[in-house]
Design a protein around this motif. Structure first.
Motif, PDB file in Angstrom:
ATOM      1  N   GLU A  42       0.832  -1.205   0.000  1.00  0.00           N
ATOM      2  CA  GLU A  42       0.000   0.000   0.000  1.00  0.00           C
ATOM      3  C   GLU A  42       0.865   1.253   0.000  1.00  0.00           C
ATOM      4  O   GLU A  42       0.590   2.204  -0.740  1.00  0.00           O
ATOM      5  CB  GLU A  42      -0.937   0.003   1.204  1.00  0.00           C
ATOM      6  N   GLY A  50     -14.357  -2.713  -6.431  1.00  0.00           N
ATOM      7  CA  GLY A  50     -13.623  -1.700  -5.713  1.00  0.00           C
ATOM      8  C   GLY A  50     -14.018  -0.323  -6.193  1.00  0.00           C
ATOM      9  O   GLY A  50     -14.830  -0.173  -7.105  1.00  0.00           O
ATOM     10  N   CYS A  99     -10.036   1.854  -3.105  1.00  0.00           N
ATOM     11  CA  CYS A  99     -10.281   0.949  -1.983  1.00  0.00           C
ATOM     12  C   CYS A  99     -11.161  -0.222  -2.431  1.00  0.00           C
ATOM     13  O   CYS A  99     -11.927  -0.116  -3.379  1.00  0.00           O
ATOM     14  CB  CYS A  99     -10.905   1.684  -0.799  1.00  0.00           C
ATOM     15  N   HIS A 152     -12.927   5.093   3.842  1.00  0.00           N
ATOM     16  CA  HIS A 152     -11.651   5.447   3.213  1.00  0.00           C
ATOM     17  C   HIS A 152     -11.321   6.921   3.454  1.00  0.00           C
ATOM     18  O   HIS A 152     -10.188   7.267   3.808  1.00  0.00           O
ATOM     19  CB  HIS A 152     -11.699   5.157   1.710  1.00  0.00           C
ATOM     20  N   GLN A 161      -8.316   8.574   5.575  1.00  0.00           N
ATOM     21  CA  GLN A 161      -7.466   9.574   4.933  1.00  0.00           C
ATOM     22  C   GLN A 161      -7.389  10.844   5.783  1.00  0.00           C
ATOM     23  O   GLN A 161      -6.343  11.478   5.867  1.00  0.00           O
ATOM     24  CB  GLN A 161      -8.048   9.888   3.563  1.00  0.00           C
TER      25      GLN A 161
END
Length: 188
Positions: free
Chosen positions: A54, A114, A129, A147, A151
């Protein structure tokens, strides 16, 4: 061709594998080689390795964006008021499951999918994601919210974001709270 005296290996070299599994079977039958086809995916079960991948993806993406901008590629340069923002068109994409996809406890398999983001400044597309691997049914909007919340807590939480999304993400209360993180939505 085999009846014409051609060796089995010559035919195998010109035959196109029909799938990954066919390639592995042909490789084993023709050349006696067993390829370790599952070790890569087994290694991703390690949290440390997954985190490393990642981080590599994020760093690679940012380097590509910087390189494109340094080359003068900025599709939004006519709008200097947007210079402070990362602007992405975001949407979920789901695909039918493969025949060998693992079934859930009820014997069902759902479409895997996704959320992807297209950087409208540079034109780069990236995987944002995972919504579901096909063993569970999930909606993309809660996953997108998670997500964005993650963040917000990350290293670059001061970056301003403008998301372009369809009307499925309408949640006035949640997006109103996102203003304090400089996250905004433009729906089309």
């Amino acid at each position: 061709m085999l009846g014409l005296g051609c060796p089995k290996q010559a035919f195998a070299k010109i035959a196109t594998p029909r799938s990954g599994r066919h390639f592995l079977q042909t490789n084993e039958q023709m050349y006696g080689q067993l390829l370790p086809h599952s070790t890569y995916f087994k290694s991703l079960k390690s949290h440390r390795r997954t985190s490393m991948l990642e981080a590599f993806e994020q760093q690679s993406y940012h380097l590509h964006v910087e390189t494109l901008l340094s080359q003068g590629i900025d599709y939004l340069k006519a709008f200097p008021e947007l210079d402070e923002y990362t602007i992405e068109a975001v949407d979920g994409h789901f695909i039918d499951h493969a025949c060998h996809t693992e079934k859930n406890s009820k014997g069902k398999v759902y479409a895997a999918g996704g959320i992807y983001a297209l950087n409208l400044r540079s034109g780069l597309l990236r995987f944002l994601c995972l919504v579901t691997n096909g063993t569970q049914r999930h909606q993309e909007i809660p996953v997108l919210r998670d997500h964005i919340e993650k963040q917000n807590k990350g290293n670059n939480s001061s970056q301003k974001h403008l998301y372009v999304y369809d009307k499925a993400v309408t949640d006035f209360v949640w997006w109103d709270r996102q203003k304090r993180h400089a996250n905004y939505i433009f729906q089309c």
